[in-house]
Design a protein around this motif. Structure first.
Motif, short mmCIF file in Angstrom:
data_model
loop_
_atom_site.label_atom_id
_atom_site.label_comp_id
_atom_site.label_asym_id
_atom_site.label_seq_id
_atom_site.Cartn_x
_atom_site.Cartn_y
_atom_site.Cartn_z
N GLN A 1 9.02 8.37 -11.48
CA GLN A 1 8.21 7.26 -11.99
C GLN A 1 6.87 7.03 -11.27
N ASN A 2 6.54 7.82 -10.26
CA ASN A 2 5.14 7.84 -9.80
C ASN A 2 4.84 9.14 -9.04
N ASP A 3 3.54 9.39 -8.85
CA ASP A 3 3.11 10.66 -8.25
C ASP A 3 3.58 10.82 -6.81
N GLY B 1 9.85 -1.18 -17.12
CA GLY B 1 9.21 -0.74 -18.37
C GLY B 1 9.33 0.76 -18.59
N ARG B 2 9.06 1.54 -17.57
CA ARG B 2 9.11 3.00 -17.73
C ARG B 2 10.54 3.45 -18.04
N THR B 3 11.53 2.78 -17.41
CA THR B 3 12.93 3.14 -17.66
C THR B 3 13.30 2.81 -19.11
N SER C 1 0.85 -1.19 0.00
CA SER C 1 0.00 0.00 0.00
C SER C 1 0.88 1.24 0.00
N GLU C 2 1.86 1.22 -0.92
CA GLU C 2 2.90 2.26 -0.95
C GLU C 2 2.45 3.60 -1.54
N SER C 3 1.37 3.60 -2.32
CA SER C 3 1.04 4.83 -3.05
C SER C 3 -0.46 5.04 -3.18
N GLY C 4 -0.83 6.25 -3.61
CA GLY C 4 -2.24 6.56 -3.85
C GLY C 4 -2.78 5.65 -4.95
N TRP C 5 -1.95 5.41 -5.95
CA TRP C 5 -2.34 4.51 -7.05
C TRP C 5 -2.70 3.14 -6.50
N ARG C 6 -1.85 2.64 -5.61
CA ARG C 6 -2.06 1.28 -5.06
C ARG C 6 -3.37 1.20 -4.28
N THR C 7 -3.67 2.24 -3.49
CA THR C 7 -4.91 2.27 -2.72
C THR C 7 -6.10 2.19 -3.68
N MET D 1 -2.04 -9.15 -12.20
CA MET D 1 -2.71 -7.85 -12.25
C MET D 1 -1.64 -6.76 -12.11
N ASP D 2 -1.80 -5.65 -12.81
CA ASP D 2 -0.92 -4.48 -12.73
C ASP D 2 0.47 -4.78 -13.31
N ARG D 3 1.33 -5.44 -12.55
CA ARG D 3 2.69 -5.70 -13.03
C ARG D 3 2.78 -7.11 -13.62
N SER D 4 3.81 -7.31 -14.43
CA SER D 4 3.96 -8.64 -15.04
C SER D 4 5.19 -9.35 -14.47
N ASN E 1 0.76 -0.83 -20.09
CA ASN E 1 1.92 -0.98 -20.96
C ASN E 1 2.98 0.02 -20.48
N PHE E 2 3.86 -0.46 -19.60
CA PHE E 2 4.81 0.45 -18.95
C PHE E 2 5.86 1.00 -19.91
N VAL E 3 6.25 0.19 -20.89
CA VAL E 3 7.24 0.67 -21.87
C VAL E 3 6.62 1.85 -22.64
N PHE F 1 4.25 10.09 -13.30
CA PHE F 1 3.42 8.97 -13.78
C PHE F 1 2.33 8.67 -12.76
N ASP F 2 1.21 8.19 -13.18
CA ASP F 2 0.03 7.73 -12.42
C ASP F 2 -1.20 8.61 -12.70
N ALA F 3 -1.06 9.94 -12.43
CA ALA F 3 -2.19 10.86 -12.58
C ALA F 3 -3.31 10.59 -11.57
N SER G 1 8.06 -4.48 -12.68
CA SER G 1 7.90 -4.28 -14.12
C SER G 1 7.52 -2.84 -14.45
N SER G 2 6.88 -2.12 -13.51
CA SER G 2 6.58 -0.71 -13.79
C SER G 2 7.88 0.10 -13.83
N GLN G 3 8.80 -0.18 -12.91
CA GLN G 3 10.09 0.53 -12.92
C GLN G 3 10.87 0.17 -14.19
O1 GYE Z 1 2.80 3.55 -10.73
C1 GYE Z 1 2.94 3.19 -8.41
C2 GYE Z 1 2.68 1.97 -7.61
O2 GYE Z 1 2.92 -0.86 -10.62
C3 GYE Z 1 1.73 0.74 -11.85
O3 GYE Z 1 3.07 0.90 -8.47
C4 GYE Z 1 2.19 0.32 -10.53
C5 GYE Z 1 2.99 1.34 -9.79
C6 GYE Z 1 2.40 2.73 -9.71
O4 GYE Z 1 3.22 1.97 -6.41
O5 GYE Z 1 2.32 4.31 -7.87
#
Ligand code: GYE
Length: 344
Positions: A246-248, A196-198, A57-63, A135-138, A154-156, A276-278, A192-194
């Motif tokens: 790489q995230n908000d 792919g975005r990189t 539960s590290e981020s707003g996105w995750r919540t 779900m979310d990451r691969s 699609n993180f890339v 990233f995220d919005a 995979s989000s880290q």
């Molecule tokens: O960008 C970040 C979360 O994997 C897409 O994980 C997710 C990322 C998201 O902690 O806020």
């Protein structure tokens, strides 16, 4: 006579104590049995049992992602959800998945904290005949039949979108050939989000010799780490022009650090911010011109998961990959309506 009376008193005492004990623990015992039979009845009564291992539960996105899953797998929709939060630890996810296998759930859904190290547990799920949905990451496995499908971003492509935006923005400012000093705040190492975005951003930045990446560091997708790492960057590099975060959540921390260092951010400011995220609070900052661009990552994946499971239940074949829809936000397209309807 006296002895007989104390004998009766002791007997009454024991009976009373037994009654009290029974009321306290006996009823608990019955509740537990009742609860178990509720689960059995629910799962046996046509409900689909899904074990979900959320990575943390590290981020707003995750919540928002967690809420989306919990709102999808409801009893009204015909599901019984067993949810576990792994608190950023792969070992906790492995434990949760193994417990889902031993509970013989109908489906396992999980958001893998990192890409590698899943073969053994997924082989166990396969042998137990339980379909696994990512779900979310691969993940990175040699045998892709260890999971049925993956629903996520699609993180890339997201990384590429950031690169293309910067490219256009620099040309617009007439800075296409000037040296641009960039620092990058990276998400959880090995996720995979880290990755792919990189990779996506690098595919664009590698074509620009004047894009000077001063430094990049992992900041775990959290605002605290984002602030700490950004402080370090500012101490070492007085000449930062652009922050790619790489995230908000990391962006929120980074902006605090930049302002505390007496520098300005965003549209017209001296440091350009790409995020990233919005999530809602970040979009407010885009509308206020503090974040220049936010590459959307859509956490509303519950509905997609329901559709995939419906198809599997109907015996249809599903694709190996489903991408959720995502946009790019700048001060030009964050509307009042968007801010109102975004509930995360
Ligand atoms: O960008 C970040 C979360 O994997 C897409 O994980 C997710 C990322 C998201 O902690 O806020």
């Amino acid at each position: 006579m006296f002895r007989k009376r104390s004998y009766i008193a002791a007997l009454i005492g024991i009976l009373l104590a037994m009654t009290v004990l029974f009321m306290a623990f006996g009823s608990r015992l019955f509740t537990d049995i009742e609860e178990e039979s509720v689960v059995a009845e629910e799962s046996g009564g046509g409900q689909i049992v899904v074990g979900v291992s959320q990575l943390g539960s590290e981020s707003g996105w995750r919540t928002a992602n967690t809420e989306s899953v919990q709102n999808a797998f409801t009893q009204q929709n015909g599901y019984f959800l067993i949810f576990n939060n792994a608190r950023q630890k792969q070992e906790n996810q492995l434990k949760a998945i193994r417990s889902f296998i031993s509970q013989r759930v109908d489906y396992i859904v999980f958001s893998p904290v990192v890409e590698t190290g899943w073969e053994t547990v997924l082989q166990e799920a396969k042998e137990a005949g339980i379909p696994v949905i990512l779900m979310d990451r691969s993940i990175d496995v040699d045998t892709p039949d260890l999971y049925v499908t993956c629903v996520g971003s699609n993180f890339v492509e997201e990384g590429e979108k950031a690169g293309r935006w910067l490219e256009n923005e620099l040309s617009r400012r007439g800075d296409a050939n000037r040296t641009v000093n960039i620092v990058m705040l990276l998400g959880t190492q090995g996720s995979s989000s880290q990755i792919g975005r990189t990779v996506g951003f690098a595919s664009v930045s590698s074509g620009h010799e004047n894009w000077n990446i001063l430094e990049q560091e992992y900041a775990e997708f959290t605002s605290t780490k984002g602030k700490e790492v950004m402080r370090g960057f500012l101490r070492k590099h007085p000449n930062i022009d652009v922050v790619i975060s790489q995230n908000d959540d990391m962006t929120f921390g980074a902006i605090e650090a930049i302002r505390e260092a007496g520098r300005t951010v965003g549209v017209g400011g001296d440091i350009t911010i790409l995020s990233f995220d919005a999530v809602h609070d970040a979009l407010e900052m885009v509308a206020d011109g503090m974040i220049n661009v936010d590459i959307e990552c859509n956490p509303n994946q519950g509905e997609y998961l329901l559709q995939v499971i419906d198809m599997l239940e109907a015996g249809q074949t599903v694709e190996k990959r489903y991408y959720v829809e995502e946009d790019v936000f700048t001060i030009d397209n964050v509307t009042k309506e968007l801010l109102q309807e975004r509930n995360y």
